[in-house]
Scaffold this motif. Sequence first.
Motif, short mmCIF file in Angstrom:
data_model
loop_
_atom_site.label_atom_id
_atom_site.label_comp_id
_atom_site.label_asym_id
_atom_site.label_seq_id
_atom_site.Cartn_x
_atom_site.Cartn_y
_atom_site.Cartn_z
N ARG A 143 0.83 -1.21 0.00
CA ARG A 143 0.00 0.00 0.00
C ARG A 143 0.86 1.26 0.00
N PRO A 146 2.67 1.39 -3.96
CA PRO A 146 1.70 0.74 -4.85
C PRO A 146 2.27 0.26 -6.17
N GLU A 147 3.50 0.67 -6.49
CA GLU A 147 4.13 0.14 -7.70
C GLU A 147 4.30 -1.38 -7.62
N LEU A 149 2.04 -3.41 -6.88
CA LEU A 149 0.86 -4.04 -7.47
C LEU A 149 1.13 -4.40 -8.93
N ARG A 159 -6.57 -3.52 -9.81
CA ARG A 159 -5.73 -2.50 -9.16
C ARG A 159 -6.50 -1.21 -8.92
N TRP A 164 -7.68 -2.26 -1.55
CA TRP A 164 -7.32 -2.50 -0.15
C TRP A 164 -8.51 -3.03 0.64
#
Length: 352
Positions: A143, A146-147, A149, A159, A164
Amino acid sequence: MSDEPAARIAEFIEPLRVAPGTRVDLGRDFDPGYRAGLRKREAEELLRTGVALLAEYQQRLAAQDTYGVLLCLQALDAGGKDGTIRHVMSGVNPQGVRVSSFKVPSDEELAHDYLWRYTRRLPERGEIAIFNRSHYEEVLVVRVHPENLVRQKLPGEARGPDVWERRYREINEWERHLTDSGFKVVKIFLNLSKEEQRTRFLKRIDLPEKNWKFSAADVRERRHWDEYQRAFSAMLSATSTAWAPWYVVPADRKWFARICTAAVLAHTLMDIDPRYPEVSEEARRDLLAARRELEREAPSGAPADPYAARHVRARDGRGAGPEPPDGGGHGGPAEGGKHGRPRRHGKRRGRG
């Protein structure tokens, strides 16, 4: 659960528990310096008592072979996870405990869903598994960064802004499935203050024997302190459930964090209350036959059953005599230890 020690432990850890449905603000609600009025000297005895309880109940857990326990430890860098594991689990049988540390996921792990690598490390029945960092990295580090993801190869729609909340729901359901299957999930967040983390980092730099523990990446992550505090607060709010509650353990004093962790784990095992299996009447007859055969093999002048002979002497007040080399005694750990009455830990009241 045995009444008096269990009640004291439950009372001691209650201020650390995040009540399900609570909206947590970590900086406001939990003090990293809280110590329940204890001094370090008292803590050493309490930790010994806790370790002894864990050893006893872990032996029962393994013998019963019905339940398993998953202990999840989360903390920021220098939070004390490794030392907590080493001290709290010092008295248990290593054959019944498995520790897994989760680093940056491998290519193989990234080729699966995000829970896959954690599922592979779950405990067997009769076992305690410890996750040094856990599946909660997927709603903390990922979190804040976030890259990650993208590295997980998720399709675009997975995404989205609800990722979350969806993961919180999936994790809660996964833990409910584990609990319903007989695997208790124990979740502990070691709550470290920013100043104490700074002090521990400097110690790792100043002492040559601790240099290996320090990484420049630690300082880079520290720059995201506020983002991590928000991520931890959201995680605690969304995933402390009736079946798998979170415990926020003050970590500025390592000795207190170890007592709390031992108490939470002991509470879980005492709540399971595992029992040694009872043998059938047929098995008991086989035991008695084996005993008679072994007694007939006793050397001349030796007691037929040395173990029973020692305990007859002890019962009659003549002393049990020395134990044999294999330590075949039956003394169990003493229960209890004065935890005292803990103060509420919810509102910040200074450093305790």
